[in-house]
Design an enzyme around this catalytic site. Structure first.
Site, PDB file in Angstrom:
ATOM      1  CD1 TRP A 257      91.169  17.254  33.577  1.00 36.33           C
ATOM      2  CD2 TRP A 257      89.366  16.193  32.815  1.00 36.33           C
ATOM      3  NE1 TRP A 257      91.272  17.182  32.197  1.00 36.33           N
ATOM      4  CE2 TRP A 257      90.173  16.536  31.718  1.00 36.33           C
ATOM      5  CE3 TRP A 257      88.163  15.518  32.583  1.00 36.33           C
ATOM      6  CZ2 TRP A 257      89.824  16.217  30.402  1.00 36.33           C
ATOM      7  CZ3 TRP A 257      87.811  15.191  31.284  1.00 36.33           C
ATOM      8  CH2 TRP A 257      88.641  15.553  30.211  1.00 36.33           C
ATOM      9  CG  HIS A 258      84.513  15.626  33.645  1.00 38.21           C
ATOM     10  ND1 HIS A 258      85.261  14.633  34.208  1.00 38.21           N
ATOM     11  CD2 HIS A 258      84.088  15.152  32.449  1.00 38.21           C
ATOM     12  CE1 HIS A 258      85.287  13.590  33.383  1.00 38.21           C
ATOM     13  NE2 HIS A 258      84.596  13.865  32.319  1.00 38.21           N
ATOM     14  N   GLY A 259      85.090  19.889  35.533  1.00 39.02           N
ATOM     15  CA  GLY A 259      84.647  21.259  35.760  1.00 39.02           C
ATOM     16  C   GLY A 259      84.730  21.627  37.222  1.00 39.02           C
TER      17      GLY A 259
ATOM     18  N   GLY B 132      89.026  13.191  38.965  1.00 31.29           N
ATOM     19  CA  GLY B 132      88.480  13.081  37.612  1.00 31.29           C
ATOM     20  C   GLY B 132      87.219  13.903  37.450  1.00 31.29           C
TER      21      GLY B 132
ATOM     22  CG  PHE C 115      84.747  19.263  29.405  1.00 32.44           C
ATOM     23  CD1 PHE C 115      84.532  19.092  30.756  1.00 32.44           C
ATOM     24  CD2 PHE C 115      83.695  19.083  28.535  1.00 32.44           C
ATOM     25  CE1 PHE C 115      83.284  18.734  31.238  1.00 32.44           C
ATOM     26  CE2 PHE C 115      82.439  18.737  29.006  1.00 32.44           C
ATOM     27  CZ  PHE C 115      82.234  18.556  30.362  1.00 32.44           C
TER      28      PHE C 115
END
Length: 516
Positions: free
Chosen positions: A334-336, A331, A516
């Protein structure tokens, strides 16, 4: 195009809504087609390089993704729970993740490779398409559900509208096809029009106030302190470290809360109710509760499509903790791409593991829970610490040099917060009064997060979101005097908020989750 812009508020949204209302007597899919076209215009308004002419490349990119996933889904719905269907599902998920991975992580991996081996000589210049994480995850969930036999044979226009509907397209919420498509096909906007318009506009104004008046003002302080940490001109003081973390926590809270409100409000103008995505997370008394309240639709996705398929808690305690940790690390990534987001995910994974272990230990030995105010304070401090690498992630742009800078920023702020630079206050005594004023406003904002009702509680009697009654603190029994209703008093209150917002509406700033 972003919600807090004149183009959106005064041009795009009114034109889209008026056109949709005028088409109410037309066949339903004509109105759907209008919303799809306007949603693509909303998406295509964004130009990553304003110095160059606009091109339809990114619009074609999202359309190509929708076409591919739609036909994957149609095939899977006819081969559900079969070996052939499982192979096609695997192919579809890998294709989506490869598509996301190229745009989001190829530059970062190339930077690491260049630092380690010198190859490639020139780093690729890859522009991250707007909302790619959101619309990719949305469609992966659709494919999985199609394989499980949980989808219907949707018309292509319906599917396009589900993916591209502009209120949720840029930064969520991550809506589910079961939540969205039935609402459209029932022609929800044709009923209780004035209620939808009044509730939707109130939501829009509240969200705009949070973003422009609170989040953007907090950002000026957080940016200054994190900028100082990045430059390294001098060590941050103890007070500066905590002020930077606190003001960023306020900025992110009201930025994301404001976006969620404006998304729900924009959809409600069309008679569509979104799921909640943000429910007073700083009131959480544990990290488990925090993730039930923060980015709720992402938490749901990670639980249903990652944590549970990994085995969840079905394969023993040790495996449960591994699954929790892995889910939160993924997770975070996933944000960066980069160290900072990985560290943020790792911290939250560790928090959740310790939290579940503490719950089990307390239950086994009959230990009473901590007093609620103390539990809320501990949870908030832990969240505050984890926001530091999340904010440092803004300095990472897919190269080893920027990753080094993100690590340094995190280290500098943590050194100040944990007293490694001493326990000094503000270094500039001449600005002491102004900085005390900033500190007072920050404390008032945090108290507001803890003590005041949130937007969905404020508009509770009009069922502003799909699951607004799913929390115990939302089941408040009798109506309260502070709950909104369409009266002159509440109209005046909402109008005052709008005027205060317009007074500070001198610049357009993107939402943190914008790209994002």
């Amino acid at each position: 195009m972003i919600f807090n812009s004149y183009v959106y508020l005064l041009l795009f949204l009114p034109i889209t809504l008026i056109g949709y209302l005028l088409l109410q007597r037309a066949p339903l899919r004509v109105a759907f087609g209008w919303l799809v076209l306007m949603s693509l215009a909303f998406y295509g308004w964004w130009n990553p390089d304003p110095s160059k002419p606009w091109t339809p490349f990114y619009v074609l990119l999202i359309l190509g993704s929708c076409v591919g996933n739609y036909f994957f889904g149609r095939y899977l719905s006819g081969h559900k729970l079969t070996a052939k269907g499982k192979g096609i599902l695997t192919l579809g998920v890998v294709a989506n993740l490869g598509f996301l991975g190229y745009y989001k992580y190829a530059g970062f991996l190339a930077g690491l490779s260049q630092a380690a081996t010198g190859f490639p000589h020139d780093l690729p210049h890859i522009v991250l398409p707007l909302a790619i994480s959101f619309f990719t995850f949305l469609q992966i969930a659709y494919l999985v559900d199609a394989y499980r036999g949980e989808t219907e044979e949707y018309h292509f226009t319906d599917y396009l509208l589900f993916v591209t509907f502009f209120p949720h397209l840029i930064a969520g919420p991550l809506v589910h096809h079961k939540e969205m498509l039935p609402q459209f096909t029932k022609g929800t906007c044709r009923h209780r029009l004035w209620t939808s318009l009044s509730v939707g506009l109130t939501y829009l104004i509240l969200g705009l106030f949070k973003k422009v008046v609170i989040a953007d003002n907090a950002a000026s302080i957080a940016n200054a302190i994190f900028g100082l940490a990045a430059r390294g001109d001098r060590p941050l003081t103890f007070l500066e470290g905590w002020a930077g973390a606190l003001t960023y926590a306020i900025q992110l809270y009201f930025d994301f809360s404001g976006y969620s409100d404006m998304a729900i409000g924009s959809a409600r103008l069309f008679g569509i109710r979104f799921p909640l995505n943000f429910h007073s997370p700083y009131k959480a008394d544990s990290m488990v509760e925090f993730w039930r309240r923060w980015h709720m639709t992402l938490s749901r996705f990670l639980r249903d499509y990652l944590y549970i398929p990994l085995g969840g808690n079905r394969k023993g305690k040790a495996r449960r903790y591994v699954n929790l940790l892995l889910t939160m690390v993924l997770g975070g990534i996933w944000h960066g791409a980069g160290f900072a987001f990985l560290l943020w995910g790792l911290l939250h994974g560790l928090y959740l593991c310790v939290n579940h272990a503490w719950f089990a230990f307390r239950k086994k030995h009959g230990i009473k829970a901590l007093p609620k105010p103390l539990a809320i304070a501990i949870t908030f401090i832990l969240v505050l610490i984890a926001w530091v690498p999340f904010r440092a992630g803004a300095f990472e742009h897919g190269t080893s040099g920027s990753t080094t800078q993100a690590i340094q920023v995190t280290k500098n702020v943590f050194s100040a917060m944990f007293g490694l630079n001493g326990f000094g206050g503000w270094p500039d005594k001449s600005a002491y009064v102004a900085k005390n004023s900033h500190a007072l406003r920050a404390c008032l904002c945090i108290l507001a997060c803890w003590l005041l009702p949130n937007t969905q509680q404020f508009l509770r009697r009009y069922s502003p979101a799909l699951d607004a009654g799913s929390f115990d603190d939302n089941r408040m029994g009798k109506r309260r005097w502070w709950q909104w209703r369409p009266t002159p008093t509440w109209f005046a209150f909402t109008l005052i908020l709008l005027l205060v917002t317009l007074f500070q509406f001198d610049k357009v700033s993107e939402f943190i989750y914008f790209q994002f």
